[in-house]
Design an enzyme around this catalytic site. Sequence first.
Site, short mmCIF file in Angstrom:
data_model
loop_
_atom_site.label_atom_id
_atom_site.label_comp_id
_atom_site.label_asym_id
_atom_site.label_seq_id
_atom_site.Cartn_x
_atom_site.Cartn_y
_atom_site.Cartn_z
CE1 TYR A 142 -3.67 2.57 0.72
CE2 TYR A 142 -2.31 3.29 2.57
CZ TYR A 142 -3.39 3.49 1.72
OH TYR A 142 -4.19 4.59 1.88
CG ASP A 237 5.93 3.88 0.59
OD1 ASP A 237 6.25 4.64 1.52
OD2 ASP A 237 4.74 3.62 0.30
CE LYS A 265 2.28 4.50 8.33
NZ LYS A 265 0.90 4.42 8.77
N1 PMP Z 1 3.01 4.17 2.23
C1 PMP Z 1 3.03 3.23 3.18
C2 PMP Z 1 4.05 2.14 3.13
C3 PMP Z 1 2.09 3.27 4.23
O1 PMP Z 1 2.11 2.31 5.17
C4 PMP Z 1 1.14 4.31 4.25
C5 PMP Z 1 0.09 4.42 5.36
N2 PMP Z 1 -0.10 3.35 6.17
C6 PMP Z 1 1.16 5.27 3.23
C7 PMP Z 1 2.12 5.18 2.25
C8 PMP Z 1 0.18 6.40 3.22
O2 PMP Z 1 0.45 7.28 4.26
P1 PMP Z 1 -0.70 8.26 4.82
O3 PMP Z 1 -1.71 7.41 5.49
O4 PMP Z 1 0.05 9.17 5.74
O5 PMP Z 1 -1.25 8.99 3.63
#
Ligand code: PMP
Length: 425
Positions: A142, A237, A265
């Site tokens: 994701y 990512d 995060k």
């Molecule tokens: N990339 C990864 C690997 C994630 O785990 C997440 C959110 N869990 C996101 C992108 C998206 O981040 P956000 O919820 O801050 O938009």
Amino acid sequence: MSRNLELFERAKKPIPGGVNSPVRAFGSVGGTPRFVKKANGPYFWDADDKRYIDYVGSWGPAIVGHAHPEVIRAVQQAAEGGLSFGAPTEAEVEIAETLCAMLPSLEQVRLVSSGTEATMSAIRLARGFTGRDTIVKFEGCYHGHSDSLLVKAGSGLLTFGAPSSGGVPADFTRHTLVLEYNNVAQLEETFARIGDTIACVIVEPFAGNMNLIRPSEAFVKALRELTHKSGTVLIYDEVMTGFRVGPRCAQGLHGVIPDLTTLGKVIGGGMPLAAFGGRRDIMECIAPLGNVYQAGTLSGNPVAVAAGLTTLRLIREPGFYDTLTARTRRLTDGLAALGRETGVALTADSVGGMFGLYFTGKVPTCYAEVTNSDREGFNRFFHAMLEEGVYFAPSAYEAGFVSIAHTDALIDETLAAARRALSGK
Ligand code: PMP
């Protein structure tokens, strides 16, 4: 009636599904979401004043524990000086310098407000830099909810993906190829055939959105070598893994220098802050230097940056990751042992302060194996632990998080609760 239930019923009127992000609704596990009243260290308290040991930690950010006094003080001080300016600040420069110093692959970095923005912008940048349209992602990973990433695999190797969400035109996913995580042969074949048309590969370097899945060494190596050879931008990512799995993120553990990295995060310490950065020649394609547009009213927000800078200082204290890793291991080794002891098909794994719990005989290596786990078994365990005052992620397909405030004694308390939950006592 419980206050949580009362609030949930009330929330459903003005908010779709009663929540502002779907997994919070307990749709996958059933039951009533816990409405959080306050949180401190490893704990949060729900609307009925029940205390939980929290293994979600806001889905990753709370690595130093909730409401760490130094983070709170920094936020309060920053807020007193004004909430947002839409003009540059010294603190933004300081956090950019700090991030570049902590992560060798970052020559330049730009701040945004969410992980979704970071990945969306990194992909646009990779396309602008290479002049190519096609992107590759992996099944079960994701990367936020931007249109071209809400895609499921096509029917054949080189069939492009189909939207996995309503509201996404098929035209928008026409350039996204979805491959299998850890399938080196498939990756090699794809690059042999169309490598020179691929703008970027985006990957979760330890996948945390299909439970926790480790990449094989061969997969990590192939990703770097194949993208390098074909002039494709490799995007790690690290929104979830960044400063969560170790002091140099997943790339440090892999010994890989990606071309671009996305962060979120942990770097915001619980405030809306994320970033993307990497090679200078690529980053200089962004406006105002280059023609790839990217912007944000709240980007580099001073209150968020204050929380981030303080969190980044706390995680650099000597021994931080050794302690965090050992405590997380204590939890996962303990849970795996309980699986064996009670005869429940439960196993567990961890990397740094991130962990996976699997209701299956062996640790899975790809999406298909994860979705084969015993979801009902997980749901029963989840609710039994909730009763015990332990809050795990409300889905069998999410990773969990330990903070530095989770002491060994608290982990042992969790394991004692898990023994009762698993043996039905
Ligand atoms: N990339 C990864 C690997 C994630 O785990 C997440 C959110 N869990 C996101 C992108 C998206 O981040 P956000 O919820 O801050 O938009």
